[in-house]
Design a protein around this motif. Structure first.
Motif, PDB file in Angstrom:
ATOM      1  N   LEU A  28       0.820  -1.221   0.000  1.00  0.00           N
ATOM      2  CA  LEU A  28       0.000   0.000   0.000  1.00  0.00           C
ATOM      3  C   LEU A  28       0.853   1.271   0.000  1.00  0.00           C
ATOM      4  O   LEU A  28       0.346   2.370  -0.206  1.00  0.00           O
ATOM      5  CB  LEU A  28      -0.903   0.025   1.247  1.00  0.00           C
ATOM      6  CG  LEU A  28      -2.070  -0.947   1.248  1.00  0.00           C
ATOM      7  CD1 LEU A  28      -2.795  -0.875   2.588  1.00  0.00           C
ATOM      8  CD2 LEU A  28      -3.039  -0.612   0.129  1.00  0.00           C
ATOM      9  N   GLY A  29       2.149   1.135   0.273  1.00  0.00           N
ATOM     10  CA  GLY A  29       3.014   2.308   0.296  1.00  0.00           C
ATOM     11  C   GLY A  29       2.975   3.071   1.606  1.00  0.00           C
ATOM     12  O   GLY A  29       3.279   4.265   1.651  1.00  0.00           O
ATOM     13  N   VAL A  30       2.625   2.402   2.700  1.00  0.00           N
ATOM     14  CA  VAL A  30       2.627   3.054   4.016  1.00  0.00           C
ATOM     15  C   VAL A  30       4.080   3.304   4.439  1.00  0.00           C
ATOM     16  O   VAL A  30       4.935   2.427   4.295  1.00  0.00           O
ATOM     17  CB  VAL A  30       1.913   2.153   5.054  1.00  0.00           C
ATOM     18  CG1 VAL A  30       2.056   2.714   6.457  1.00  0.00           C
ATOM     19  CG2 VAL A  30       0.453   1.986   4.686  1.00  0.00           C
ATOM     20  N   LYS A  31       4.355   4.529   4.967  1.00  0.00           N
ATOM     21  CA  LYS A  31       5.763   4.901   5.236  1.00  0.00           C
ATOM     22  C   LYS A  31       6.296   4.347   6.557  1.00  0.00           C
ATOM     23  O   LYS A  31       7.468   4.039   6.674  1.00  0.00           O
ATOM     24  CB  LYS A  31       5.895   6.423   5.246  1.00  0.00           C
ATOM     25  CG  LYS A  31       5.681   7.045   3.877  1.00  0.00           C
ATOM     26  CD  LYS A  31       6.983   7.058   3.087  1.00  0.00           C
ATOM     27  CE  LYS A  31       6.840   7.391   1.605  1.00  0.00           C
ATOM     28  NZ  LYS A  31       5.638   7.985   1.129  1.00  0.00           N
ATOM     29  N   GLY A  32       5.434   4.229   7.551  1.00  0.00           N
ATOM     30  CA  GLY A  32       5.970   3.777   8.836  1.00  0.00           C
ATOM     31  C   GLY A  32       4.891   3.150   9.702  1.00  0.00           C
ATOM     32  O   GLY A  32       3.713   3.482   9.573  1.00  0.00           O
ATOM     33  N   ILE A  33       5.312   2.242  10.577  1.00  0.00           N
ATOM     34  CA  ILE A  33       4.370   1.600  11.506  1.00  0.00           C
ATOM     35  C   ILE A  33       4.952   1.732  12.914  1.00  0.00           C
ATOM     36  O   ILE A  33       6.106   1.375  13.140  1.00  0.00           O
ATOM     37  CB  ILE A  33       4.199   0.101  11.173  1.00  0.00           C
ATOM     38  CG1 ILE A  33       3.698  -0.066   9.747  1.00  0.00           C
ATOM     39  CG2 ILE A  33       3.244  -0.565  12.160  1.00  0.00           C
ATOM     40  CD1 ILE A  33       3.712  -1.509   9.261  1.00  0.00           C
ATOM     41  N   GLU A  34       4.147   2.275  13.830  1.00  0.00           N
ATOM     42  CA  GLU A  34       4.606   2.383  15.222  1.00  0.00           C
ATOM     43  C   GLU A  34       3.623   1.638  16.113  1.00  0.00           C
ATOM     44  O   GLU A  34       2.412   1.755  15.928  1.00  0.00           O
ATOM     45  CB  GLU A  34       4.622   3.855  15.660  1.00  0.00           C
ATOM     46  CG  GLU A  34       5.733   4.659  15.019  1.00  0.00           C
ATOM     47  CD  GLU A  34       5.428   6.149  15.031  1.00  0.00           C
ATOM     48  OE1 GLU A  34       4.656   6.590  15.912  1.00  0.00           O
ATOM     49  OE2 GLU A  34       5.950   6.841  14.141  1.00  0.00           O
ATOM     50  N   THR A  35       4.149   0.898  17.077  1.00  0.00           N
ATOM     51  CA  THR A  35       3.252   0.215  18.010  1.00  0.00           C
ATOM     52  C   THR A  35       3.550   0.696  19.435  1.00  0.00           C
ATOM     53  O   THR A  35       4.673   1.095  19.732  1.00  0.00           O
ATOM     54  CB  THR A  35       3.423  -1.316  17.953  1.00  0.00           C
ATOM     55  OG1 THR A  35       4.756  -1.633  18.328  1.00  0.00           O
ATOM     56  CG2 THR A  35       3.135  -1.861  16.575  1.00  0.00           C
TER      57      THR A  35
END
Ligand code: ADP
Ligand code: ASP
Ligand code: MG
Length: 414
Positions: A327-334
């Motif tokens: 999808l081209g998501v730039k970053g994931i934070e949890t």
């Protein structure tokens, strides 16, 4: 009169307590009632059994896990039936499959589909106290299932509905439903009555005194539901239909839930279909998503933040990582150090300003609000977990719920 009584884990925590429960059941019988009693596993037992399954397998299959954890209730029903017999009464223990509590096949969180109460009615007809195992059922293929944590409450209410019981009494380690968890907020006050709808919202927002499904059942089948202490004689709290007096109170209770984790997706392309591509695989993986917040988009991109149960964070993060790349998501934070704090009250329907007051109270304590969600009778804020108690207590005071300040709560509703 037919009464269904349910005793939780602490109330059957050792043999003396089981004897005490036996005496209470016998007292109800001596008062001329037909008695069905539902019991949980002895205190700590379900956790112990769950830990065993995790020691033998890093991610235990839920079918086998249910076979193991359902045994906790098997022990307590047998012991309680024996305790009643030892005290001179008549009793028979019944497991989920013997009562025929039929559920779907969602192991570890099964939903009751039907109850065939003939065997209980027969026992009552013989003058016996029917001692039924909480928490467990069987699917249509005969597999053992369990109803999710706190599920014995639901067994009790579902039985009360199926048997058209005159009352359903949930005996626990507090003497009723309080304006907040009394173990978190010492100033919490016991409520004499609370509406089904408010109780459902409090349970959904983390007040584990009743399992959510049990309140749903009680509301649907209009079962008068009492929450009482198994250690004293306080009349407890009645969960019942709403009446106009309840609407005079702006906020009836505060709930908190530490079982929360937050996932933030940075710079998500703001085009149709993206949310579906993110949330569909999560649903397929069985992850329940709670709050969702999407920011205003900037230059065709937006941030998307949502919460899941803490135990599901690992699974959710791996599903999201797989979906996010294409999808081209730039970053994931949890973040697994968040908690949700909620204020609940049917009075909110007719009064504004509750949300702004909630934000002011949290701000005055220096608590940053990470996410917000509202419904007709509830406002929830996600905050850092370390502020949970502080937030609950401050809101409890500010909304006039502290013991001895009942007048203030009603005055504010004006
Ligand atoms: P049981 O083992 O009897 O089912 P639980 O531990 O499941 O008991 O539920 C009782 C606990 O629910 C209380 O000890 C209390 O800490 C917690 N609780 C949370 N919110 C509330 C509330 N609003 N009123 C009363 N108890 C609450
Ligand atoms: N024994 C189960 C649990 O600990 C069910 C219950 O107590 O209601 O969750
Ligand atoms: Mg419980």
């Amino acid at each position: 009169m037919l009464v269904v009584q349910k005793y939780g884990g602490t109330s059957v925590g050792d043999l003396d307590r089981i004897r005490r429960v036996a005496r209470r059941c016998l007292a109800a019988r001596a008062a001329g009632h037909d008695v069905v009693v539902v019991v949980s596993a002895m205190a700590g037992e379900t956790n112990r059994l769950l830990a065993l399954t995790r020691q033998i397998h890093p991610s235990p299959e839920e079918r086998e896990q249910d076979v193991v954890v359902a045994t906790g209730e098997q022990v307590s029903v047998g012991l309680l039936a024996l305790a009643i017999q030892a005290a001179g009464g008549k009793a028979v223990s019944l497991l989920g499959h013997q009562v025929k509590i039929v559920t779907d096949s969602s192991f570890s969180r099964a939903r009751i589909q039907s109850i065939d109460a003939d065997r209980i009615s027969a026992a009552l007809g013989r003058g016996e106290i029917a001692v039924v195992a909480g928490f467990q059922g069987t699917d249509e293929r005969g597999n053992v299932t369990t109803l999710g944590r706190g599920g014995s409450d639901t067994t009790a209410v579902a039985l009360a509905a199926a048997l058209r019981a005159d009352s359903c009494e949930i005996y626990t380690d507090v003497d009723g439903v309080y304006t907040a968890d009394p173990n978190v907020c010492p100033a919490a006050r016991k409520l004499d009555r609370i509406s089904y709808e408010e109780m459902l919202e409090l349970a959904s927002q983390g007040a584990k005194v009743l399992q959510i499904r049990s309140v749903e059942f009680a509301m649907k089948y209009r079962v008068p539901l009492w929450v009482k202490s198994s250690f004293g004689d306080d009349p407890g709290t009645l969960v019942c239909e709403e009446d106009s007096a309840m609407e005079d109170v702006l906020v009836s209770g505060i709930a908190s839930d530490r079982n929360e984790a937050k996932i933030a997706l940075r710079s998500v392309p703001d085009v149709p279909g993206v949310a579906a591509k993110i949330f569909t695989p999560l649903a397929e993986a069985g992850v329940v998503v709670d709050m969702i917040v999407q920011n205003v988009s900037q230059e065709g991109h937006t941030d998307l933040t949502f919460t899941v149960g803490r135990g599901d964070l690992g699974k959710a993060a791996s599903v999201i990582r797989a979906a996010a790349g294409p999808l081209g998501v730039k970053g994931i934070e949890t973040d697994d150090q968040v908690a949700k704090v909620s204020v609940v009250g049917v009075g909110m329907r007719n009064h504004s300003g509750v949300a702004s007051k909630m934000f002011q109270v949290l701000a005055a304590e220096g608590i940053n609000v990470l996410m917000i969600s509202t419904s007709e009778i509830k406002i929830s804020c996600v905050v850092h977990e370390k502020y949970t108690e502080l937030a609950v207590r401050a809101l409890h005071t500010a909304f006039g719920l502290d013991r001895a300040s009942r007048g203030a709560a009603i005055a504010q509703a004006g």
